[in-house]
Design an enzyme around this catalytic site. Sequence first.
Site, mmCIF file in Angstrom:
data_model
loop_
_atom_site.group_PDB
_atom_site.id
_atom_site.type_symbol
_atom_site.label_atom_id
_atom_site.label_comp_id
_atom_site.label_asym_id
_atom_site.label_seq_id
_atom_site.Cartn_x
_atom_site.Cartn_y
_atom_site.Cartn_z
ATOM 1 N N HIS A 145 0.833 -1.199 0.000
ATOM 2 C CA HIS A 145 0.000 0.000 0.000
ATOM 3 C C HIS A 145 0.868 1.248 0.000
ATOM 4 O O HIS A 145 0.446 2.307 -0.472
ATOM 5 C CB HIS A 145 -0.935 0.004 1.211
ATOM 6 C CG HIS A 145 -2.291 0.546 0.900
ATOM 7 N ND1 HIS A 145 -3.182 -0.065 0.037
ATOM 8 C CD2 HIS A 145 -2.924 1.681 1.324
ATOM 9 C CE1 HIS A 145 -4.282 0.656 -0.063
ATOM 10 N NE2 HIS A 145 -4.155 1.707 0.701
ATOM 11 N N HIS A 165 -10.766 5.137 -6.475
ATOM 12 C CA HIS A 165 -11.401 5.730 -5.296
ATOM 13 C C HIS A 165 -12.844 6.092 -5.613
ATOM 14 O O HIS A 165 -13.127 6.709 -6.640
ATOM 15 C CB HIS A 165 -10.655 6.999 -4.865
ATOM 16 C CG HIS A 165 -9.346 6.728 -4.209
ATOM 17 N ND1 HIS A 165 -8.338 7.659 -4.134
ATOM 18 C CD2 HIS A 165 -8.869 5.618 -3.574
ATOM 19 C CE1 HIS A 165 -7.307 7.138 -3.492
ATOM 20 N NE2 HIS A 165 -7.600 5.904 -3.146
#
Length: 338
Positions: A284, A310
């Site tokens: 990440h 997103h």
Amino acid sequence: MDGGSPCWLTRDRVGENYDGRMDEGNGARATDDAGLPEPMARVLGEYERHLVAERDLAAHTVRAYLADVAGVLEHARRLGQTDPGELDLRTLRSWLAKQQTMGRSRTTLARRATAARVFTAWLARTGRAPQDVGAALGSPKAHQTLPDVLRADEARDLLTAAAELADDGSPLGLRDVAMLEVLYATGIRVGELVGLDVDDVDGERHVVRVLGKGSKERTVPYGRPAARALELWVRHGRPHVVAEGAAGALFLGARGRRIDQRAVRTLVHQRLADVPGAPDLGPHGLRHSAATHLLEGGADLRSVQELLGHASLATTQRYTHVTTDRLRRAYQQAHPRA
């Protein structure tokens, strides 16, 4: 109880940003509803089917939602309520206030308030409650922490070092370089990486088809270094590793089947340990780094939002804080009048 509740418990509904994480001390889990009255247990089961079948949420996200909702229902039961339709704002606020007295973090409280709001909205929408009592439930704003990221030169050193280790042409070495290149080039999540199939890669257009959260599909481009690494792995590495049962999995573990997330995380940590001064990040962290470097290079927020998958632009905007912070530090170090 209303009069003594913290001020944030009476604020208007805040934005819902649920990350699906769980922590200890939240009462019943999804399957631990034996102590609930029958109407509550039944509705909890129906809500689980809704989350799985209609919203198509990931298993860990479903468990987290249900654990939080089960905590609400258990609190309501202790207050003498037996049916979810009896939930009211006072009950929800007292539940959150109790969580606060137990020392739960602002992030946890915000997440649990979101879970309660989503549940009460579903109750009202499906006719199981006369109104959405959670619509007015406020919650504290979660603290926004800036993610650690690599500098561009550290990212380059990471990939160079990995390529040097793969100079012997070993299949797993080629795989490691390809995975690191793809993670940094695309900014995809580690779960998305391990879920890739060979057919998801379009080598001519330099794009990869990714299945993200909520089973949402998106197409993400990658550059020439990642393209070269992928070609070497698929042509000269993967055929020597693939085992029966791997199906079309792009990246394979040492036993020849689809690689798991833990192995990828271990790889990233190990390779970053070889880069002097680089922070200890996982996959990440490479995603954060890719987003930050895209924005620093002039990419617009909307494009980065689409690349990262997103749902909300607000999630992408935090990377602008990272770039601004780095710019401020560079200014303070370099400008004579800083």
